[in-house]
Design an enzyme around this catalytic site. Structure first.
Site, PDB file in Angstrom:
ATOM      1  N   PHE A  47       0.807  -1.227   0.000  1.00 19.00           N
ATOM      2  CA  PHE A  47       0.000   0.000   0.000  1.00 19.00           C
ATOM      3  C   PHE A  47       0.837   1.273   0.000  1.00 19.00           C
ATOM      4  O   PHE A  47       0.379   2.318   0.463  1.00 19.00           O
ATOM      5  CB  PHE A  47      -0.978  -0.006   1.191  1.00 19.00           C
TER       6      PHE A  47
ATOM      7  N   GLU B 130       7.362   1.154  -0.531  1.00 21.43           N
ATOM      8  CA  GLU B 130       7.907   1.784  -1.736  1.00 21.43           C
ATOM      9  C   GLU B 130       9.342   2.234  -1.460  1.00 21.43           C
ATOM     10  O   GLU B 130      10.235   2.016  -2.267  1.00 21.43           O
ATOM     11  CB  GLU B 130       7.016   2.952  -2.170  1.00 21.43           C
TER      12      GLU B 130
ATOM     13  N   ARG C 166       1.425  15.817  -5.734  1.00 23.18           N
ATOM     14  CA  ARG C 166       0.222  15.109  -6.204  1.00 23.18           C
ATOM     15  C   ARG C 166      -1.014  15.618  -5.455  1.00 23.18           C
ATOM     16  O   ARG C 166      -2.096  15.708  -6.036  1.00 23.18           O
ATOM     17  CB  ARG C 166       0.382  13.584  -6.066  1.00 23.18           C
TER      18      ARG C 166
ATOM     19  N   ARG D 257      -1.298   4.567  -0.752  1.00 17.37           N
ATOM     20  CA  ARG D 257      -2.364   4.484  -1.761  1.00 17.37           C
ATOM     21  C   ARG D 257      -3.047   5.839  -2.019  1.00 17.37           C
ATOM     22  O   ARG D 257      -3.794   6.335  -1.174  1.00 17.37           O
ATOM     23  CB  ARG D 257      -3.390   3.456  -1.295  1.00 17.37           C
TER      24      ARG D 257
ATOM     25  N   GLU E  55      -5.135   2.582  -7.030  1.00 16.16           N
ATOM     26  CA  GLU E  55      -5.335   3.584  -5.989  1.00 16.16           C
ATOM     27  C   GLU E  55      -6.676   4.331  -6.038  1.00 16.16           C
ATOM     28  O   GLU E  55      -7.269   4.599  -4.993  1.00 16.16           O
ATOM     29  CB  GLU E  55      -4.210   4.631  -6.051  1.00 16.16           C
TER      30      GLU E  55
HETATM   31  N1  MTE Z   1      -3.763  -4.047  -3.470  1.00 15.57           N
HETATM   32  C1  MTE Z   1      -3.339  -4.968  -2.562  1.00 15.57           C
HETATM   33  N2  MTE Z   1      -4.054  -6.093  -2.405  1.00 15.57           N
HETATM   34  N3  MTE Z   1      -2.223  -4.762  -1.812  1.00 15.57           N
HETATM   35  C2  MTE Z   1      -1.476  -3.605  -1.931  1.00 15.57           C
HETATM   36  O1  MTE Z   1      -0.463  -3.446  -1.248  1.00 15.57           O
HETATM   37  N4  MTE Z   1      -1.245  -1.428  -3.076  1.00 15.57           N
HETATM   38  C3  MTE Z   1      -1.934  -0.345  -3.776  1.00 15.57           C
HETATM   39  C4  MTE Z   1      -2.721  -0.889  -4.965  1.00 15.57           C
HETATM   40  N5  MTE Z   1      -3.500  -2.025  -4.589  1.00 15.57           N
HETATM   41  C5  MTE Z   1      -1.914  -2.611  -2.877  1.00 15.57           C
HETATM   42  C6  MTE Z   1      -3.071  -2.906  -3.648  1.00 15.57           C
HETATM   43  C7  MTE Z   1      -1.055   0.707  -4.250  1.00 15.57           C
HETATM   44  S1  MTE Z   1      -0.543   1.888  -3.150  1.00 15.57           S
HETATM   45  C8  MTE Z   1      -0.666   0.800  -5.564  1.00 15.57           C
HETATM   46  S2  MTE Z   1       0.263   2.093  -6.106  1.00 15.57           S
HETATM   47  C9  MTE Z   1      -1.036  -0.215  -6.545  1.00 15.57           C
HETATM   48  O2  MTE Z   1      -1.789  -1.267  -5.966  1.00 15.57           O
HETATM   49  C10 MTE Z   1       0.233  -0.782  -7.168  1.00 15.57           C
HETATM   50  O3  MTE Z   1       0.003  -1.796  -8.046  1.00 15.57           O
HETATM   51  P1  MTE Z   1      -0.426  -1.570  -9.583  1.00 15.57           P
HETATM   52  O4  MTE Z   1       0.391  -0.439 -10.115  1.00 15.57           O
HETATM   53  O5  MTE Z   1      -0.095  -2.856 -10.195  1.00 15.57           O
HETATM   54  O6  MTE Z   1      -1.879  -1.248  -9.546  1.00 15.57           O
HETATM   55 MO1  MOS Z   2       1.223   3.297  -4.249  1.00 13.24          MO
HETATM   56  S1  MOS Z   2       1.024   4.743  -2.808  1.00 13.24           S
HETATM   57  O1  MOS Z   2       1.790   4.475  -5.431  1.00 13.24           O
HETATM   58  O2  MOS Z   2       2.629   2.544  -3.704  1.00 13.24           O
END
Ligand code: MTE
Ligand code: MOS
Length: 776
Positions: free
Chosen positions: A243, A247, A325, A357, A728
């Site tokens: 989440f 990062e 952002r 997120r 997100e």
């Molecule tokens: N979904 C799950 N199950 N677990 C996670 O840690 N992270 C979120 C989102 N969905 C997350 C999640 C965040 S902060 C981001 S930026 C995106 O997933 C990253 O993955 P994607 O770019 O493949 O969508």
């Molecule tokens: Mo999602 S906050 O950009 O890792």
């Protein structure tokens, strides 16, 4: 040789994309068979380390005696800042503003000062408490207001403006000022921070970790060891949630493990306990948002000024781009003609806050949604009417404050549909009728939209790589720079590759992200994982496909226009050959069956100096209607019904996307209602376990939860199969819950002043608003 069969009637294409396919690890997750770092069978000679942290918020270390720690049974070694051969830094953006281990200046409660290595984890943890450390305490800045007054910033303030907000405000027939505070949020990933470092020969290091950004861990580990990047390999199979919390913030623990592994020549593991994880890793930034808005009799906004002040903690980490952002999402879905946004990135003696997120977007949006609610309330209008009158147009009123033209606005259509399906207008009337007869239980309803920009605002991060191999038996090995954190990235990219080759999905092996296979990848973040890695993987697959087509043309003497990949085989004119057989034949024919693919996001150009240009390739859109009930005696609330309509373009995998929409929304509702971070006046986080920090559970899911993927969705930009990001933006739809709660309070209080409900809307916060009304 060739298994030549006469070509049959054109075979059905296999549909690997646009299909509801389970997450590749779904059954493993449920059965407990998915390996996380802590499940990897322990290498022999494994040692365990733990951290010793500061118990004051700010001060210089005047005395440190670790002999009692060292003498504890099972302890092997101690690590302090001066034992680090390379750089003692974890700053992700080369600011040199945050050490792995404190040298002499302690800056927050929970900051790691030393690490201890032992034969067992419990011995390391236990021993750490015997450190004797004395400090010369310094005054600590613990909150945003104090930091603002002291002009304490981690990076310079930023200002974004269009037009002349001052004179627009002065001329406007109506004007309103106010503020809203949005609380922070702990990531509460189920798997905490964890790493294993395994030393190799010649000073090499293999790090198995739980990070969204293996490349950055690789670089920072290498720098701490004083070695080049090629000495370090980082592998991530999956994370148990991230989440944004992994990062940048996984590196520190990986570095500590690697430093110990390097000096002892033995594998070393570190796994933070939940309480320490919560105290020693950063969270979502809390924001103080002030506004001054001018508007006409219909609620149309004529001029607006926002001031954002966010708590960054001790270092910059990702606060710069997060604050940016937030500025870029201060408009959310609305055209704000004359606008100034000032953003103050406050330095405080608290843990360094980080990505979460939405990355600042949610906080920016809470600001404008509050403004809209306040304006509507003043004018006695339905907030929805004020929202609609301010929405971005399709062909006019369509330029954002940072100068990007919005070409893909679908919100008006999408909201029309949601209004219909949720029966908003009718229910608003019913709620008013209910409330007029219900002094204690009060209801509220709100619709809020979300428009979220997709791409990293740091342009160079928008690049991705992939590696695809076909083995002689026709099975495919897929690798790319993206990481799996539960969001379903791996299955989506596998679908893309299987679709390209027209083979069954189970022929494509999803493999762990590894810096030795795909180098220099950005973090998996900004919701762009599928967009970017999908394109890179497809590019790799297409390279191999091209070679195969050429090979087939030569073998069968056909033209390339006669070659088709369908249903696990290849049709070439009258001939047909299975995919597996073709792989073997191509190998015998000395054709390379391995390729890399690369993608860079097109069209974006953004100038951070002027904060203008096109930072995003496109926008993701959605809207939600939330209905809540509050109890005016206890301040408790329930979310009774939620209707969501979300645009994922052409969904690559509606099952996965639904999970992201539902999960994101519920996580957003947690942020805005129950998850409260409390620090005491010494800077100690008091809510550092699930006993005191309330994340949503099954019981908090809306009683009626109608979630729909918009069936008209299609990305007008050339993204992978015209899909859109989903990771997100759904979180931001939960702002409707907060707005609905505030409407319910407002209804109870009466008058034209909107209550100043902050986030989270805990029972205390709701009662405070209700009783503030009583006093007046
Ligand atoms: N979904 C799950 N199950 N677990 C996670 O840690 N992270 C979120 C989102 N969905 C997350 C999640 C965040 S902060 C981001 S930026 C995106 O997933 C990253 O993955 P994607 O770019 O493949 O969508
Ligand atoms: Mo999602 S906050 O950009 O890792």
């Amino acid at each position: 040789m060739f298994d030549l069969k006469p070509a049959v009637a054109p075979t059905q294409k296999i549909r690997n994309v646009f299909a509801e396919i389970a997450h590749d690890s779904a059954s493993k997750h449920v059965l407990g068979n998915a390996n996380y770092v802590d499940d990897i069978p322990q290498p022999s000679k494994l040692l365990h380390c733990y951290i010793g942290t500061s118990d004051i918020a700010h001060g210089r270390i005047t005395f440190m005696d670790l002999s009692k720690v060292r003498q504890h049974p099972g302890v092997v070694k101690i690590l302090t800042a001066k034992d680090i051969p390379g750089s003692n830094q974890i700053s992700p953006i080369h600011m040199n503003d945050e050490p792995v281990l404190v040298d002499d200046l302690v800056q927050f409660v929970g900051q790691p000062i030393f690490a201890v290595l032992a034969e067992s984890r419990s011995a390391a943890r236990y021993a750490a408490q015997f450190a004797k450390i004395k400090y010369q305490e310094l005054p600590a800045i613990l909150d945003i207001e104090t930091a603002l007054a002291a002009q304490s910033f981690v990076i310079d303030p930023q200002f974004l403006n269009r037009g002349d907000s001052q004179s627009a405000l002065a001329k406007a027939p109506n004007r309103l000022q106010g503020e809203v505070y949005t609380g922070g949020q702990d990531h509460f990933y189920l798997e905490g921070q964890v790493s294993i470092a395994v030393p190799g020969e010649d000073g090499d290091m293999l790090v198995l970790t739980s990070s969204q950004h293996p490349t950055e861990v690789q670089e920072l580990v290498a720098q701490s060891l004083g070695r080049p990047a090629n000495a370090v390999t980082v592998e991530v199979r999956r994370m148990g949630g991230a989440f944004g919390g992994k990062e940048t913030q996984a590196a520190q623990w990986a570095i500590i493990a690697a430093l110990f592994a390097d000096t002892t020549g033995r594998p070393v593991k570190i796994r933070l306990d939940r309480d320490d994880d919560m105290c020693s890793t950063g969270k979502r930034h809390d924001f103080l948002i002030r506004y001054d808005v001018g508007y006409d009799a219909d609620g149309r906004i004529l001029g607006i000024e926002f001031t954002h002040a966010l708590r960054c903690g001790i270092s910059a980490d990702l606060s710069g781009p997060i604050a940016d952002r937030a500025m870029f999402h201060s408009d959310n879905a609305y055209y704000l003609p004359d606008i100034t946004i000032s953003s103050y990135r406050c330095k405080t003696n608290t843990v360094s806050n980080t990505a979460f997120r939405g990355f600042g977007g949610p906080q920016g949006m809470v600001g404008i949604e509050r403004v809209i609610d306040a304006v509507a309330h003043q004018l006695g209008l339905d907030p929805l009417a004020v929202r609609r009158i301010n929405m971005y147009g399709k062909d006019e009123r369509n330029i954002t404050p940072y100068g990007m033209k919005i070409k893909d606005n679908v919100l008006n259509e999408l909201i029309d549909e949601l209004l219909e399906s949720s029966n908003y207008l009718r229910r608003r009337e019913q709620i008013a009728a209910f409330n007029s007869n219900s002094p204690i239980i009060r209801k509220g309803i709100a619709l809020t939209p979300a428009k979220f920009g997709i791409s990293f605002t740091t342009t160079f991060l928008n690049q991705a790589g992939a590696l695809v191999h076909i083995y002689k038996d026709g099975s495919v090995h897929l690798n790319h720079g993206g990481t799996e954190m539960g969001q379903g990235l791996m299955i989506k990219i596998a679908q893309v590759v299987a679709e390209e080759f027209q083979i069954d999905l189970d022929q494509v092996k999803v493999t762990a992200t590894n810096t030795g296979k795909v180098p220099n990848a950005p973090a998996t973040a900004a919701s762009a994982g599928t967009d970017m890695n999908g394109m890179a993987a497809r590019a790799a697959a297409r390279k191999i496909k091209k070679r195969l087509v050429k090979f087939v043309c030569k073998k069968f003497a056909v033209d390339k226009t006669d070659v088709r990949f369908v249903d696990n085989h290849i049709e070439a004119g009258k001939h047909e050959i299975s995919f597996a057989n073709l792989a073997e034949q191509a190998w015998l024919g000395r054709i390379s069956l391995s390729a890399t693919g690369f993608y860079r996001t097109p069209k974006i150009n953004y100038d951070p100096q002027t904060m203008s240009g096109r930072p995003f390739l496109y926008f993701a859109y959605g809207a939600a209607v939330s209905e809540v009930e509050i109890d005016c005696l206890t301040g408790e609330h329930r979310i009774t019904r939620v209707d969501i309509l979300y645009d994922v373009g052409q969904s690559l995998n509606p099952a996965i996307d639904m999970g992201q929409i539902e999960g994101g929304f519920v996580q957003g509702a947690g942020w805005l209602t129950t998850e409260e971070l409390c620090w005491d006046d010494k800077g100690q986080l008091r809510t550092h376990a699930p006993s005191t920090y309330k994340i949503p559970t099954c019981g908090d899911i809306p009683e009626i939860f109608n979630v729909k993927i918009w069936d008209k969705g299609r990305n007008r930009e050339n993204t992978i199969h015209r899909s859109k990001a989903v990771g997100e933006p759904p979180l931001m739809l939960a702002i409707s819950v907060h707005s609905a709660i505030n409407q319910a309070i407002a209804g109870k209080l009466g008058g034209d002043q909107l209550p100043s409900l902050n986030t989270p809307a805990t029972p205390e916060a709701i009662l405070n608003c209700l009783s503030a009304g009583d006093k007046e």
